[in-house]
Design a protein around this motif. Structure first.
Motif, PDB file in Angstrom:
ATOM      1  N   ILE A 110     -20.520 -98.653  60.650  1.00 31.60           N
ATOM      2  CA  ILE A 110     -20.330-100.049  60.823  1.00 31.60           C
ATOM      3  C   ILE A 110     -20.465-100.747  62.203  1.00 31.60           C
ATOM      4  N   GLN A 111     -20.193 -99.687  63.115  1.00 29.11           N
ATOM      5  CA  GLN A 111     -20.629-100.195  64.534  1.00 29.11           C
ATOM      6  C   GLN A 111     -21.895-100.057  64.950  1.00 29.11           C
ATOM      7  N   THR A 112     -22.391 -99.085  64.183  1.00 31.27           N
ATOM      8  CA  THR A 112     -23.783 -98.598  64.871  1.00 31.27           C
ATOM      9  C   THR A 112     -24.638 -98.286  63.414  1.00 31.27           C
ATOM     10  N   PRO A 113     -25.140 -99.423  62.568  1.00 29.61           N
ATOM     11  CA  PRO A 113     -25.780 -99.039  61.314  1.00 29.61           C
ATOM     12  C   PRO A 113     -27.138 -98.151  61.318  1.00 29.61           C
ATOM     13  N   SER A 114     -27.811 -98.162  62.430  1.00 26.12           N
ATOM     14  CA  SER A 114     -29.092 -97.459  62.388  1.00 26.12           C
ATOM     15  C   SER A 114     -28.800 -96.051  62.604  1.00 26.12           C
TER      16      SER A 114
ATOM     17  N   ARG B  32     -26.362-100.920  51.755  1.00 28.58           N
ATOM     18  CA  ARG B  32     -25.440-102.472  51.594  1.00 28.58           C
ATOM     19  C   ARG B  32     -25.182-102.440  53.077  1.00 28.58           C
ATOM     20  N   LEU B  33     -24.651-101.633  53.810  1.00 29.89           N
ATOM     21  CA  LEU B  33     -24.117-101.745  55.390  1.00 29.89           C
ATOM     22  C   LEU B  33     -25.319-102.540  55.979  1.00 29.89           C
ATOM     23  N   ARG B  34     -26.347-101.666  55.887  1.00 30.61           N
ATOM     24  CA  ARG B  34     -27.627-102.036  56.654  1.00 30.61           C
ATOM     25  C   ARG B  34     -27.927-103.612  56.351  1.00 30.61           C
ATOM     26  N   MET B  35     -27.939-103.900  55.155  1.00 32.27           N
ATOM     27  CA  MET B  35     -28.527-105.226  54.684  1.00 32.27           C
ATOM     28  C   MET B  35     -27.581-106.320  55.189  1.00 32.27           C
TER      29      MET B  35
END
Length: 265
Positions: free
Chosen positions: A169-173, A210-213
Motif C-alpha cells: 500500500i505504501q509502494t504499489p509499484s 485493485r491496489l494499483r488502480m
C-alpha cells in the motif's frame, strides 16, 4: 508538506432525527484522526476523491459514489483533490437492518444526491411528519436500492501477509512476482495463494490490480496526469489503467446476496 490533520469535524450526530445531513469541505491532502460514530455514516463528495481506512481494509469513493461506514467502526478519512462533501448520519430504525457491520462504496443516484442536498439546506430539527421526514425516508430508500461497486481493498489478518500488504500500500509499484512474495512471507506459493484468498476473498493478483488502480486514482485526483499516475502505480500504459477502471466500475454486488463482513483484527 505533511497532510493537514483534522482533529475535530463539525459533526452533530446526536440531533434527534433519523437522518442528519451536514455540508463539509476538505482541503486536498486533509486527513482525519481515527474516530468512530454511533450512527451509520454516509460520505458523498461532489469533487475529488475520498479514501477510507479501517483496521480491515481500504475503501475509495470516486466521483458519483459514496462511502457507507457502519456504526462504531474506527476509521480515518483522507481527501484527494478539493473536496466538497456531505456527511449524513442515519439511525438504525430508518435503515431497518439493511446496513452490514462494515463499510461499502455505493453509487449515488440523482435522486439521492438531490435529497441529501435538500436535507442539508433545511433545518436540522425538521418536522418528521413533513417535508424533512419525507426526504429522510427517501434517502434511506435510495441507499437501500443503491448498487455497490467491488472496490474494497481488504487487509489480511495473518501477520506476515498483513505486513506485506501494508508495504505494498505504501509502494504499489514493488515488482516481485508471486514466487518472490511467497518467499518474502516465508511460505510456499500454494500456501500463500490459498491463505491470501481465504483471508481477503481475492486472489493476490486481483488484490494488487485493485491496489494499483486505487493508487492511480488518488494521484490523478491530486492533479497528477493520468499517464504519470498510471506509470507510478505500475501500469504499462494509460489504456491498461482505463480498462481496469472500466471493469471495476461495471462490477456491482447483487442486492440479493449481501457481501459477508470482513473479520475484525
Amino acid at each position: 508538506m505533511p497532510a493537514e490533520r483534522v482533529n475535530k469535524l463539525p459533526l452533530d450526530e446526536d440531533t434527534p432525527r433519523p437522518v442528519v445531513v451536514l455540508d463539509q469541505s476538505f482541503a486536498s491532502g486533509a486527513r482525519t484522526r481515527w474516530h468512530s460514530h454511533r450512527r451509520t455514516e454516509l460520505l458523498h463528495a461532489s469533487g475529488g476523491l475520498l479514501v477510507l481506512n479501517t483496521e480491515n481494509g481500504t475503501w475509495t469513493a470516486p466521483a458519483g459514489h459514496a462511502l457507507l461506514v457502519a456504526a462504531d467502526v474506527p476509521h480515518e478519512l483522507a481527501a484527494y483533490g478539493c473536496v466538497s462533501m456531505r456527511a449524513a448520519f442515519l439511525s438504525d430504525e430508518i435503515l431497518d437492518g439493511t446496513m452490514s457491520r462494515d463499510c461499502r462504496v455505493i453509487a449515488v443516484s440523482d435522486l439521492l444526491d438531490i435529497a441529501l442536498k435538500a436535507l442539508a439546506e433545511g433545518p436540522l430539527l425538521y418536522d418528521p411528519a413533513g417535508r424533512g421526514g419525507h426526504l429522510a425516508a427517501l434517502v434511506a430508500d435510495e441507499i437501500g436500492r443503491a448498487a455497490e461497486i467491488e472496490i474494497a481493498l481488504p487487509v489480511p489478518q495473518h501477520k506476515a501477509l498483513r505486513k506485506l500488504c501494508r508495504e505494498l500500500i505504501q509502494t504499489p509499484s514493488l515488482a516481485h512476482d508471486l514466487d518472490g512474495w511467497s518467499e518474502v512471507v516465508g511460505v510456499s506459493r500454494s500456501t500463500f495463494t490459498r491463505r491470501f484468498r481465504a483471508e481477503t476473498g481475492l486472489s493476490f493478483a486481483e488484490w494488487r490490480r485493485r491496489l494499483r488502480m486505487l493508487h492511480a486514482l488518488t494521484l490523478s485526483a491530486d492533479g497528477v496526469s493520468l499517464r504519470l499516475a498510471a506509470e507510478t502505480a505500475g501500469y504499462r500504459s494509460t489504456n491498461a489503467l482505463r480498462d481496469m477502471m472500466r471493469r471495476t466500475m461495471s462490477r456491482t454486488i447483487s442486492k440479493a446476496a449481501a457481501p459477508a463482513p470482513l473479520q475484525r483484527a
